[in-house]
Design a protein around this motif. Sequence first.
Motif, short mmCIF file in Angstrom:
data_model
loop_
_atom_site.label_atom_id
_atom_site.label_comp_id
_atom_site.label_asym_id
_atom_site.label_seq_id
_atom_site.Cartn_x
_atom_site.Cartn_y
_atom_site.Cartn_z
N ARG A 112 0.84 -1.19 0.00
CA ARG A 112 0.00 0.00 0.00
C ARG A 112 0.88 1.24 0.00
N SER A 129 -0.49 0.56 5.86
CA SER A 129 -0.94 -0.80 5.62
C SER A 129 -0.39 -1.68 6.74
N ASN A 171 -6.90 -3.18 -0.10
CA ASN A 171 -6.89 -1.85 0.51
C ASN A 171 -5.71 -1.75 1.48
N TYR A 195 -16.13 -2.77 1.63
CA TYR A 195 -15.10 -2.69 2.66
C TYR A 195 -15.69 -2.43 4.06
N ASP A 196 -16.77 -3.15 4.34
CA ASP A 196 -17.45 -3.06 5.63
C ASP A 196 -17.37 -4.43 6.30
N GLU A 217 -8.21 0.85 6.47
CA GLU A 217 -8.20 1.81 5.36
C GLU A 217 -6.80 2.40 5.25
N THR A 218 -6.42 2.78 4.04
CA THR A 218 -5.09 3.36 3.87
C THR A 218 -4.94 4.71 4.55
N ASN A 219 -6.06 5.32 4.94
CA ASN A 219 -5.99 6.60 5.67
C ASN A 219 -5.80 6.40 7.17
N THR A 270 -7.89 4.38 9.23
CA THR A 270 -9.10 3.96 9.95
C THR A 270 -9.18 2.43 9.95
N LYS A 296 -11.49 -0.66 10.83
CA LYS A 296 -12.89 -1.00 11.05
C LYS A 296 -12.98 -2.45 11.50
N ARG A 318 -14.63 1.46 15.29
CA ARG A 318 -13.66 2.17 14.44
C ARG A 318 -12.55 2.71 15.31
#
Length: 353
Positions: free
Chosen positions: A51, A55, A83, A125-126, A152-154, A156, A158, A208
């Motif tokens: 990523r 990642s 992701n 992606y949930d 997530e790459t930002n 986050t 989940k 999250r």
Amino acid sequence: MAMVTVFRASISRSLPTSFPNLLSSSSNRNSIPKKHRLLCHAASSQTKLNRSEVSFCIGTHLIPHPKKVERGGEDAFFVSDYNGGVIAVADGVSGWAEQNVDPSLFPRELMVNASCLVGDEEVNYDPQILIRKAHAATSAVGSATVIVAMLETNGTLKIANVGDCGLRAIRGDRIIFSTSPQEHYFDCPYQLSSEMVGQTYLDAVVSRVEVMEGDTIVMGSDGLFDNVFDHEIVSTVAGHSDVAAAAKALANLASIHSTNSEFESPYSLEARSKGFDVPFWKKVLGMKLTGKTYKDGFFFLNTTSDQVLCLAGGKLDDVTVIVGQVVRSQHISLLAEDQAVEAHTEQENKLES
């Protein structure tokens, strides 16, 4: 299609016909596109996921219950580089063995289904929806607890959890997030099931967490968290810069504690604190509760009372550990501490305990 790595303690001789892209016989192994091939790791592995932002760099280790080594145990798990990375663990409910049902089949199929669906448009992606669709696609008889985490790459993370598999997020020398087990009563966790009486994705606890580079995620079956305290998890992770080594060390620690009749484990402490929460007959049927008498790797009920169980020691169980370090990465590499092979035949990919 992103690389998907599915891990199980063993791969059955009879290959699942509903997932032809994941397993094949030796006669047609060369016809399988390489991007669809599985990678099985003998007990311990490290996978660096591709990523451009954050990642996971992931280490894994699985130790079956001492009496279930030949069958490979009843835990299953997978990791994917989709992701920012996806990790998941499912723990089969051993009580099905009393009905002549292999408890490992349901969690294994559940994890294979989930691994195939990580990039599904409807899943989006949930992790909760991933659990729903994977559960709906699972035809095996049985039940399992399950936890899924998607990064997530930002940054986050989940998480969706049904039952008593768990996750800890560690930053430095402290835990910044911890899941809590879901139980009907002590030692009877929420579980996805092939029967109508079980839970569904709607019962999942959804969370999250904002993570950053350098954070460490520890995910595992209850065999880890029933036998290892949080402070031991933090110190063990801190003592290993390599995630594969950290996963192996945590699994070994849980395994050692599980056979120690004198160890005051998280499981035994919780059992004593909830000794009156469950009718005695339900505890007997649970077959997991420990007692003061220790023999042949098992604890037995204290026969001096028909109301109270005197509990001590760890809990013998399958132990699955996934350690994921949050990193910034531009490339893919696969490092195996023991060995890594492409999984196509039973002879080539049966995992060592």
